[in-house]
Structures are given as structure tokens and as C-alpha cells.
Design a protein around this motif. Structure first.
Motif, PDB file in Angstrom:
ATOM      1  N   ASN A  97       0.021  -9.852 -24.135  1.00  0.00           N
ATOM      2  CA  ASN A  97       0.655 -10.624 -23.060  1.00  0.00           C
ATOM      3  C   ASN A  97       1.519 -11.769 -23.553  1.00  0.00           C
ATOM      4  N   ALA A  98       1.627 -11.913 -24.861  1.00  0.00           N
ATOM      5  CA  ALA A  98       2.598 -12.883 -25.382  1.00  0.00           C
ATOM      6  C   ALA A  98       4.016 -12.436 -25.070  1.00  0.00           C
ATOM      7  N   ALA A  99       4.221 -11.113 -24.936  1.00  0.00           N
ATOM      8  CA  ALA A  99       5.560 -10.567 -24.683  1.00  0.00           C
ATOM      9  C   ALA A  99       5.814 -10.258 -23.211  1.00  0.00           C
ATOM     10  N   VAL A 100       4.755 -10.075 -22.440  1.00  0.00           N
ATOM     11  CA  VAL A 100       4.896  -9.644 -21.049  1.00  0.00           C
ATOM     12  C   VAL A 100       5.730 -10.599 -20.186  1.00  0.00           C
ATOM     13  N   PRO A 101       5.552 -11.934 -20.307  1.00  0.00           N
ATOM     14  CA  PRO A 101       6.348 -12.838 -19.457  1.00  0.00           C
ATOM     15  C   PRO A 101       7.850 -12.623 -19.580  1.00  0.00           C
ATOM     16  N   ILE A 102       8.308 -12.179 -20.735  1.00  0.00           N
ATOM     17  CA  ILE A 102       9.744 -11.914 -20.904  1.00  0.00           C
ATOM     18  C   ILE A 102      10.156 -10.715 -20.062  1.00  0.00           C
TER      19      ILE A 102
ATOM     20  N   ASN B 233      -9.816  -2.052 -25.396  1.00  0.00           N
ATOM     21  CA  ASN B 233      -9.841  -2.831 -26.640  1.00  0.00           C
ATOM     22  C   ASN B 233     -10.570  -4.167 -26.514  1.00  0.00           C
ATOM     23  N   GLY B 234     -10.165  -4.981 -25.545  1.00  0.00           N
ATOM     24  CA  GLY B 234     -10.824  -6.272 -25.391  1.00  0.00           C
ATOM     25  C   GLY B 234      -9.846  -7.396 -25.098  1.00  0.00           C
ATOM     26  N   ALA B 235     -10.408  -8.600 -24.871  1.00  0.00           N
ATOM     27  CA  ALA B 235      -9.609  -9.757 -24.467  1.00  0.00           C
ATOM     28  C   ALA B 235      -8.633 -10.214 -25.548  1.00  0.00           C
ATOM     29  N   LEU B 236      -9.023 -10.079 -26.807  1.00  0.00           N
ATOM     30  CA  LEU B 236      -8.142 -10.502 -27.900  1.00  0.00           C
ATOM     31  C   LEU B 236      -6.830  -9.733 -27.861  1.00  0.00           C
ATOM     32  N   GLU B 237      -6.908  -8.408 -27.710  1.00  0.00           N
ATOM     33  CA  GLU B 237      -5.701  -7.575 -27.663  1.00  0.00           C
ATOM     34  C   GLU B 237      -4.881  -7.871 -26.403  1.00  0.00           C
TER      35      GLU B 237
ATOM     36  N   TYR C 261      -6.719 -22.748 -27.831  1.00  0.00           N
ATOM     37  CA  TYR C 261      -7.972 -22.066 -27.516  1.00  0.00           C
ATOM     38  C   TYR C 261      -8.021 -20.639 -28.069  1.00  0.00           C
ATOM     39  N   GLY C 262      -6.910 -20.173 -28.626  1.00  0.00           N
ATOM     40  CA  GLY C 262      -6.896 -18.869 -29.274  1.00  0.00           C
ATOM     41  C   GLY C 262      -6.462 -17.745 -28.348  1.00  0.00           C
ATOM     42  N   PRO C 263      -5.967 -16.652 -28.927  1.00  0.00           N
ATOM     43  CA  PRO C 263      -5.474 -15.525 -28.127  1.00  0.00           C
ATOM     44  C   PRO C 263      -6.573 -14.840 -27.309  1.00  0.00           C
ATOM     45  N   GLU C 264      -7.821 -14.895 -27.779  1.00  0.00           N
ATOM     46  CA  GLU C 264      -8.896 -14.243 -27.021  1.00  0.00           C
ATOM     47  C   GLU C 264      -9.154 -14.968 -25.698  1.00  0.00           C
ATOM     48  N   ILE C 265      -9.192 -16.298 -25.715  1.00  0.00           N
ATOM     49  CA  ILE C 265      -9.375 -17.063 -24.477  1.00  0.00           C
ATOM     50  C   ILE C 265      -8.180 -16.863 -23.554  1.00  0.00           C
TER      51      ILE C 265
ATOM     52  N   ARG D 288       1.218 -21.276 -21.310  1.00  0.00           N
ATOM     53  CA  ARG D 288       0.616 -20.150 -22.017  1.00  0.00           C
ATOM     54  C   ARG D 288       0.530 -20.415 -23.530  1.00  0.00           C
ATOM     55  N   ILE D 289       1.578 -21.027 -24.067  1.00  0.00           N
ATOM     56  CA  ILE D 289       1.580 -21.342 -25.499  1.00  0.00           C
ATOM     57  C   ILE D 289       0.449 -22.314 -25.843  1.00  0.00           C
ATOM     58  N   LEU D 290       0.260 -23.326 -25.005  1.00  0.00           N
ATOM     59  CA  LEU D 290      -0.800 -24.305 -25.234  1.00  0.00           C
ATOM     60  C   LEU D 290      -2.179 -23.638 -25.221  1.00  0.00           C
ATOM     61  N   ILE D 291      -2.375 -22.728 -24.271  1.00  0.00           N
ATOM     62  CA  ILE D 291      -3.660 -22.020 -24.186  1.00  0.00           C
ATOM     63  C   ILE D 291      -3.900 -21.219 -25.463  1.00  0.00           C
ATOM     64  N   ALA D 292      -2.879 -20.449 -25.867  1.00  0.00           N
ATOM     65  CA  ALA D 292      -3.025 -19.588 -27.056  1.00  0.00           C
ATOM     66  C   ALA D 292      -3.187 -20.405 -28.333  1.00  0.00           C
TER      67      ALA D 292
END
Length: 311
Positions: free
Chosen positions: A273-278, A264-268, A45-49, A38-42
Motif C-alpha cells: 500500500n505504499a504504492a496504492v495511493p498513487i 501473506n499478512g499485515a507486513l506485506e 511505527y513500521g510497515p506492519e502497523i 501515511r509516511i509518518l505511520i510507516a
């Protein structure tokens, strides 16, 4: 008799304890690799992707829950019961019937998902980039369902070591390895969904090989059974309510992502979801035991060993 029962109970509990350790280690590994993925994707490719990717997984999860018809859990239950009764011809028939149904529904679900991708992406989430993600996930749906069928069979035969190794380790290692390769090759954002989809293929191949090597009778010609109609009826009657339970569970699991993506959209979605896995670590403990517990209990019940089940 009591001594035999006590010995059997001890052996069952010992197996659950051993398995739980393996499952624990494999889940820890999968969580760590999953976070890195997930970190590599963000990062690259950015938080929106990252948000687009998660929304597409949500959509695919809902389609998969519906088009699997609950058969994956039904297979675990009925194979465990037939194992207890040593009715191996029924297990063989169950495998043939389930694989045919899942292949058919997987193809149908994939087509529907592919054709509705534009509507879901643009009219619902207002994000054209989501279209290709949903379409690619639709293409992989038949393979994914058959792969999950073999994993369910491994669970039903209590081969939890192999199940955990394939599902938690091989699948996650493949995803992150492919993503790293795509990043080095400077592949565009489609690399994210491609790395996820291609990881299904080694999962399918390896789970099939383990089933073929370890459960050989499953791939032999079975003798004719008279009660096939009744078996199909029992499987479907059990599986369909499970399907609705799975859909509702998936809906509640993804409701926050769905709401944020819709409003809101994909960016939000990506930032949130940066916190959700925890937070999902809360389901960590029951997951350690339930992978073996359900098939083992089903098998004991089919043998009429109620005292063992109570213990």
C-alpha cells in the motif's frame, strides 16, 4: 423564457466551475497531507502497523457501508428534490428520521464490530494486534455516521466549500497533528488509530455548527406531515440498492488489500500500500465535479427543468 433558462444554465455551470476549483485545491491538499500521514505511520511505527491500520480501515469501511443502509446518498438525493420543490418541512422530517436511524444502526454496527474484532483479527487475518484497531474503530462508528450525515446535508444544500474544507482539510490536518503529538509523546502503536478516530470529533462538531448556522430551519420544530410513511418508504427503497452498490464498490476497492492480508499478512499489506495511493489518483478528476453535480441535477429534475439538466 429562453433567456431566463440560458441565464440559469450559465449560473449553474459557473457554480460548478467555481466549486470544482475549490474542490480541486482541497483534494490536492488532502492528498499531500494524507501521504505525509501515511509516511509518518510507516516510518515511526513500521510497515506492519501501517498494514494493520489499513486492514482495520477496510473492515470498518465494510461495516460502515452495511450499517449506513445507503441513507447518506439517499439524504443527498431527497433533500435536493425537496429543496427544488421548496418542501422544507419534508427536509426537516427527513433529517430527523435519518439521524435517528443512523444513530441506531451506528450503535448496533459498533457493537457488532467490537464483539467480532477477535474473530476477524485472529481467525481471519492471524494478527492479534489488529483486534484493538477494529475495536476502537467500532467505538467511533455512531459518531462517524452522524458526522457523515451532516456532511451529506451540506452537499445536498450545495455548500461544497464547507464540505470540502471540513472533509478534506480539517479532518486531515487534525489526524496528522494528533499523530505528530503522539509521536513526540512516544505513544505506542495505538496512537495511529487514536489519531484517526479523534479526527472524527472536530469534523462532527464543525459540520453540525455549519448546518445549524446556515440551515436554521433544520433544527426547528416541524409541522405535522401526513405522508411521513410514504417518505420513509421512498427513502428506504432508494437507499437499500445504494447500500449494496456501496458494499460492492468498497469490496472491489479493498480486494487487493484483503487478499494480501489474508494470504501473506499485515507486513506485506503495508509494503504494497505504499504504492496504492498513487493509483487512486485515477479517480481524482470525476471527484472534482461529482460532489456538486449530483445534488444540483436532482434539484433541477424535481423542478421539471429537463432542458437545464441536458445542458
Amino acid at each position: 423564457m429562453k433567456e431566463d433558462n440560458s441565464l440559469e444554465i450559465r449560473e449553474s455551470l459557473k457554480l460548478i466551475a467555481k466549486t470544482s476549483v475549490i474542490v480541486f485545491l482541497s483534494i490536492v491538499f488532502s492528498k499531500i497531507v494524507g501521504y505525509i500521514y501515511r509516511i509518518l505511520i510507516a516510518r515511526y511505527y513500521g510497515p506492519e502497523i501501517y498494514g494493520v491500520f489499513l486492514i482495520s480501515l477496510m473492515v470498518a469501511g465494510w461495516f460502515g457501508a452495511f450499517f449506513s443502509l445507503g441513507l447518506l446518498e439517499g439524504v443527498v438525493r431527497f433533500i435536493s428534490i425537496f429543496r427544488g420543490k421548496k418542501q422544507f418541512n419534508k427536509i426537516k422530517y427527513l433529517y430527523n428520521f435519518s439521524s435517528l436511524v443512523l444513530l441506531t444502526t451506528g450503535l448496533l454496527g459498533g457493537i457488532v464490530m467490537f464483539l467480532t474484532a477477535d474473530t476477524i483479527a485472529i481467525k481471519l487475518f492471524h494478527n492479534p494486534e489488529l483486534t484493538i484497531f477494529i475495536k476502537l474503530l467500532g467505538l467511533i462508528m455512531p459518531i462517524s455516521l452522524i458526522s457523515n450525515l451532516f456532511l451529506s446535508i451540506l452537499r445536498a444544500f450545495e455548500k461544497i466549500y464547507w464540505y470540502s474544507f471540513i472533509f478534506n482539510i480539517i479532518q486531515n490536518l487534525t489526524k496528522i497533528s494528533l499523530l505528530v503529538i503522539f509521536i513526540i509523546l512516544s505513544v505506542n502503536s495505538s496512537a495511529v488509530i487514536l489519531s484517526h478516530n479523534l479526527a472524527v470529533i472536530p469534523t462532527l462538531i464543525l459540520s453540525y455548527i455549519i448546518c445549524k448556522k446556515g440551515i436554521k430551519f433544520l433544527f426547528k420544530n416541524e409541522s405535522k406531515l401526513r405522508e411521513t410513511k410514504l417518505m420513509r418508504k421512498d427513502l428506504i427503497y432508494y437507499s437499500l440498492p445504494v447500500m449494496f452498490h456501496t458494499i460492492l464498490s468498497s469490496f472491489f476497492f479493498w480486494i487487493d488489500t484483503f487478499s494480501i492480508g489474508l494470504i501473506n499478512g499485515a507486513l506485506e499489506v503495508g509494503i504494497y500500500n505504499a504504492a496504492v495511493p498513487i493509483a487512486t489518483l485515477l479517480v481524482f478528476v470525476p471527484e472534482i465535479f461529482m460532489q456538486l453535480f449530483f445534488p444540483m441535477i436532482s434539484k433541477k429534475l424535481s423542478q421539471g427543468k429537463i432542458n437545464n439538466v441536458e445542458e
